[in-house]
Scaffold this active site. Structure first.
Site, mmCIF file in Angstrom:
data_model
loop_
_atom_site.group_PDB
_atom_site.id
_atom_site.type_symbol
_atom_site.label_atom_id
_atom_site.label_comp_id
_atom_site.label_asym_id
_atom_site.label_seq_id
_atom_site.Cartn_x
_atom_site.Cartn_y
_atom_site.Cartn_z
ATOM 1 N N ASP A 14 0.891 -1.013 0.436
ATOM 2 C CA ASP A 14 -0.155 -0.002 0.124
ATOM 3 C C ASP A 14 0.538 1.506 0.051
ATOM 4 O O ASP A 14 1.949 1.489 0.069
ATOM 5 C CB ASP A 14 -1.041 -0.187 1.015
ATOM 6 N N TYR A 69 7.104 -9.546 7.154
ATOM 7 C CA TYR A 69 6.638 -8.615 7.468
ATOM 8 C C TYR A 69 7.264 -8.034 8.537
ATOM 9 O O TYR A 69 7.182 -8.434 9.588
ATOM 10 C CB TYR A 69 4.885 -8.146 7.550
#
Lengths: 250, 250
Positions: free
Chosen positions: A52, A113
């Site tokens: 994003d 992540y």
């Protein structure tokens, strides 16, 4: 057709995410432009993932495809050759030849992540855009409570409660292999490893764990949220700037 | 007159240095604007030092002066109160009352600058704007050669050779108390402590030491440059982005 694997890193702050969008600065768009300029021909670029707006990557994998005739530069010399074409917030770490059957997205085995939270009374200008700054007090035993909550999420589950509402996806079942939470020098780091992630999944997991640290939710509430499969039962969505795609395994 | 000492930190990338300039975004200008907005009156801001465009600070001292009547906020609560008015690249770390005879620039006993060099084949987007990226090979024994060179600079000397040409200053004599050079994880850090610095002095010192690491200059050349008092005998000027005002002692 020449097919080149690229390991890239980028600071997401000034990108509208990875995926190309009209009239937006995206990683895919910049990479495509740089490669096309360098090779003097249209280069097709695909990525291992979408990230994003504002999300970073330290080891993102991309695939570049172009006509064989365009250049004879040895693949391993590409990172150096491309450097003059790349902006300062995007770097090509290494390049490697890939077999014709390689698929940059489907062949991913796991992704890691990392999410960074900076806990201090005042924000640190050097950590802005790359951490989530929190000046709240946490409950006693917050690390243990977050780890207990995280343990409920590890494994193969339906993570519908941890997906941004309105996302369309065939299945909301994913496997989380590991969630580690460490704190050092005011930086709280969440490391989440899984076989794939739903839209905003890591940010909702971190936001929920921070709600646990603040005492707004309990580990039991987190388990309940997971089992309910309803977004409203999970916690807040952590902001994008603390998130970084750390490692991709094939 | 209310006089408030402020410890501030800023990322220099998007500032045209500390000192106010017409039509430029400067730290002094932003701080003055934020304080004036908060207090609803004109606030005069002075700094312990000037920093150049792109140079950072982790512990810069500034003095704010305003009419006593403007606000009764306790000084120690100012960092929190000012936060909504400050941009993300500028932070007020603490605030303290100062005596009427305090002078933010003249009362400085010593300043520590740190300069960071990132040594790697590819640039790291996370270190751009805050380190000087070098992919050159260094000579064997470069750390020792740099430390020998630095030892010549420590002490009270005329540093005219290490000042940007064209600078006007009454005296070019300064005292360097310490230069430390450490390398860890690809980051080479120069720590320089002195009673004051000429224009570009730290950047010329670091640039010269890097010329030593590359084998372009010897420790003897550095001593010669110092003694010659001529800028042309010193090395290159390191770029601003690696430099950070680290600590100021009063």
């Amino acid at each position: 057709m020449r097919r080149i694997g690229l390991r890239i890193a980028y600071l997401g702050t000034h990108f509208s995410g990875f995926q190309v969008q009209p009239d937006r600065r995206t990683v895919q768009g910049e990479l495509c432009r740089c490669l096309s300029e360098y090779f003097g021909t249209v280069v097709r670029v695909t990525g291992c993932s979408r990230t994003d707006r504002g999300v970073h990557a330290r080891d993102f994998h991309a695939l570049a495809e172009l006509e064989e005739t365009a250049s004879s530069v040895p693949t391993e010399r590409l990172p150096l050759a491309l450097r003059p074409y790349l902006p300062s917030d995007l770097s090509v770490l290494s390049a490697f030849d890939v077999t014709p059957d390689f698929h940059v997205r489907h062949d991913v085995i796991s992704k890691e992540y990392r999410y960074s939270v900076y806990r201090a009374p005042s924000p640190d200008p050097f950590l802005a855009d790359r951490t989530w700054h929190l000046s709240h007090r946490f409950e006693n035993g917050y690390l243990e409570a977050m780890r207990q909550s995280a343990a409920h999420l590890v494994g193969r589950h339906d993570f519908a409660a941890f997906m941004a509402e309105g996302s369309e996806v065939q299945s909301t079942v994913r496997t989380i292999f590991r969630i580690e939470i460490e704190e050092q020098g005011g930086i709280l780091t969440f490391s989440v490893v899984g076989d794939g992630f739903l839209y905003n999944m890591v940010r909702i997991i971190v936001g929920t764990l921070i709600d646990v640290a603040k005492g707004k939710m309990t580990p039991r509430d987190v388990l309940f949220a997971l089992e309910s499969r309803e977004r409203k039962n999970a916690g807040q969505t952590a902001p994008p700037e603390g998130l970084c795609l750390w490692k991709v395994l094939y």
